[in-house]
Design an enzyme around this catalytic site. Structure first.
Site, PDB file in Angstrom:
ATOM      1  N   GLU A  46       7.041 -62.879 -54.153  1.00 38.74           N
ATOM      2  CA  GLU A  46       6.973 -63.809 -55.298  1.00 38.74           C
ATOM      3  C   GLU A  46       6.014 -63.239 -56.354  1.00 38.74           C
ATOM      4  O   GLU A  46       4.989 -62.645 -55.997  1.00 38.74           O
ATOM      5  CB  GLU A  46       6.411 -65.143 -54.783  1.00 38.74           C
ATOM      6  N   ASN A 114       9.286 -70.027 -62.163  1.00 40.13           N
ATOM      7  CA  ASN A 114       8.911 -69.077 -61.111  1.00 40.13           C
ATOM      8  C   ASN A 114      10.230 -68.635 -60.469  1.00 40.13           C
ATOM      9  O   ASN A 114      10.880 -69.411 -59.772  1.00 40.13           O
ATOM     10  CB  ASN A 114       7.988 -69.791 -60.109  1.00 40.13           C
ATOM     11  N   LYS A 131      12.238 -71.415 -58.514  1.00 40.11           N
ATOM     12  CA  LYS A 131      11.518 -72.162 -57.469  1.00 40.11           C
ATOM     13  C   LYS A 131      11.555 -73.670 -57.707  1.00 40.11           C
ATOM     14  O   LYS A 131      11.229 -74.136 -58.808  1.00 40.11           O
ATOM     15  CB  LYS A 131      10.065 -71.672 -57.437  1.00 40.11           C
ATOM     16  N   GLU A 150       0.313 -73.968 -60.358  1.00 40.89           N
ATOM     17  CA  GLU A 150       1.766 -73.734 -60.518  1.00 40.89           C
ATOM     18  C   GLU A 150       2.445 -74.862 -61.296  1.00 40.89           C
ATOM     19  O   GLU A 150       3.390 -74.635 -62.034  1.00 40.89           O
ATOM     20  CB  GLU A 150       2.429 -73.572 -59.151  1.00 40.89           C
ATOM     21  N   CYS A 181       8.263 -68.950 -51.728  1.00 43.33           N
ATOM     22  CA  CYS A 181       6.978 -69.376 -51.172  1.00 43.33           C
ATOM     23  C   CYS A 181       6.972 -70.783 -50.596  1.00 43.33           C
ATOM     24  O   CYS A 181       7.501 -71.016 -49.520  1.00 43.33           O
ATOM     25  CB  CYS A 181       5.870 -69.189 -52.199  1.00 43.33           C
ATOM     26  N   ASN A 206       3.027 -65.902 -51.956  1.00 43.24           N
ATOM     27  CA  ASN A 206       1.607 -65.618 -52.217  1.00 43.24           C
ATOM     28  C   ASN A 206       0.854 -66.791 -51.602  1.00 43.24           C
ATOM     29  O   ASN A 206       0.823 -67.873 -52.200  1.00 43.24           O
ATOM     30  CB  ASN A 206       1.283 -65.640 -53.716  1.00 43.24           C
TER      31      ASN A 206
HETATM   32  N1  CDT Z   1       2.772 -69.687 -53.985  1.00 40.35           N
HETATM   33  C1  CDT Z   1       2.839 -70.758 -53.171  1.00 40.35           C
HETATM   34  O1  CDT Z   1       3.776 -71.548 -53.255  1.00 40.35           O
HETATM   35  N2  CDT Z   1       1.812 -70.916 -52.284  1.00 40.35           N
HETATM   36  C2  CDT Z   1       1.697 -72.086 -51.439  1.00 40.35           C
HETATM   37  C3  CDT Z   1       0.257 -72.389 -51.199  1.00 40.35           C
HETATM   38  C4  CDT Z   1      -0.111 -73.560 -51.930  1.00 40.35           C
HETATM   39  S1  CDT Z   1      -1.796 -74.013 -51.736  1.00 40.35           S
HETATM   40  C5  CDT Z   1      -2.007 -75.129 -53.010  1.00 40.35           C
HETATM   41  C6  CDT Z   1       2.373 -71.979 -50.091  1.00 40.35           C
HETATM   42  O2  CDT Z   1       2.983 -72.971 -49.675  1.00 40.35           O
HETATM   43  O3  CDT Z   1       2.271 -70.960 -49.418  1.00 40.35           O
END
Ligand code: CDT
Length: 315
Positions: A46, A114, A131, A150, A181, A206
């Site tokens: 991502e 995204n 996303k 985000e 993600c 990420n």
């Molecule tokens: N990038 C992403 O979606 N990361 C989220 C962590 C969110 S923490 C506020 C994940 O679910 O891995």
């Protein structure tokens, strides 16, 4: 049998000050390695072209345009497309997208998503996904050590959960879909793909090693466990393969946990990254393995009971 040599290209950290040229150079090297190891498709994470910028607050989102791609390919991303052609390898890329398109009111405006695409070796974008599940918050949160903005930087994806039948390598047409993600934690998202007979889910992430909301209720070692649990369950319950590919390591003092994996339709991890750096993992995937689940325990036509799922479907 329908065999696919699948590569997951984990990326090590990308610092805020680092330019796309450096990152793209690293990615091209991973594509070359993937080619040498016989891979037909390579999956990148991502937001692969920059640092995970939603940790940085910007009051006016219009001042953040430099984090996004206005077009694909661009001068900076063209080497990825050239490498795909040269090495005859398809690639999945996660990136921040600016699109000038109509919203639900019909007004054409600048929109931010995204996004992920799958690019055929000939340079054609075969599949695009935006996303849907955006974690975090919209406004600066003074209580957090690291922001996760985000909801500020992206609109909710408006393309649904598409699956296309794309020619990949020697396997011939493969039903491919994508999640990004946080989507991986939502069974509804996997099921949307499963209902379209998805065979391969490409998924970049990420994920910070520290959950700032945990307040002692989530042991540290469970961060990776929950990620793997979600991907393994998604594959098993929808009889598909997935490449779950991380951005890993310490970006400007913030740690992302890595642990990229390739998972088969039995929910088994068949390859796993061991570093927190640029690392290629490769698996030989027999797509015929998708048939068992799809024709027996997860034969949706025979056994699924949507009439009992009213709360989920909103009916
Ligand atoms: N990038 C992403 O979606 N990361 C989220 C962590 C969110 S923490 C506020 C994940 O679910 O891995």
């Amino acid at each position: 049998s329908r065999r696919l040599t699948l590569a997951a290209a984990q990326l090590g950290p990308i610092q805020k000050a680092e330019g796309r040229d450096v990152v793209v150079g690293r990615m091209v090297r991973l594509m070359e390695t993937a080619h040498k190891r016989g891979a037909e498709v390579v999956v990148f994470p991502e937001l692969a072209l920059t640092t995970f910028f939603p940790r940085w607050y910007e009051e006016d989102i219009n001042n953040a345009d430099h984090w996004y791609e206005q077009s694909l390919p661009s001068n900076e991303t063209a080497p990825l497309f050239e490498a795909a052609r040269k090495f005859n390898i398809g690639f999945h890329l996660g990136y921040a997208e600016i699109a000038h398109e109509a919203d639900e009111t019909g007004e054409v405006r600048k929109r931010h998503f995204n996004t992920a695409v799958y690019v055929h070796p000939n340079g054609e974008v075969v599949l695009k996904y935006r996303k849907v599940h955006l974690p975090g918050h919209r406004e600066f949160d003074p209580k957090r050590k690291v922001q996760h903005l985000e909801k500020r930087y992206f609109e909710v994806g408006n393309l649904g959960f598409p699956v296309v039948r794309a020619p990949i390598g020697q396997a011939g047409p493969v039903n491919i879909g994508m999640l990004i993600c946080n989507d991986r934690r939502w069974p509804e998202a996997w099921r949307e793909l499963g209902l379209q007979q998805v065979e391969l889910v490409m998924l970049g992430y990420n994920t910070p090693s520290i959950n700032q909301d945990a307040k002692g209720f989530e042991a540290h070692h469970l961060r990776v466990e929950h990620s793997h649990l979600s991907i393994r369950a998604g594959c098993y319950q929808n009889a598909c393969f997935a490449a779950g590919v991380a951005k890993a390591g310490v970006e400007d003092g913030c740690e992302l946990f890595g642990h990229s994996i390739i998972v088969n339709p039995q929910g088994e991890i068949v390859a796993q990254a061991t570093s927190w750096d640029d690392e290629l993992i490769v698996a030989d995937c027999n797509l015929d393995q998708c048939v068992l689940g799809r024709t027996t325990i997860f034969n949706f036509a025979a056994h699924r009971r949507p009439e009992a799922y009213g709360r989920i479907t909103g009916q």
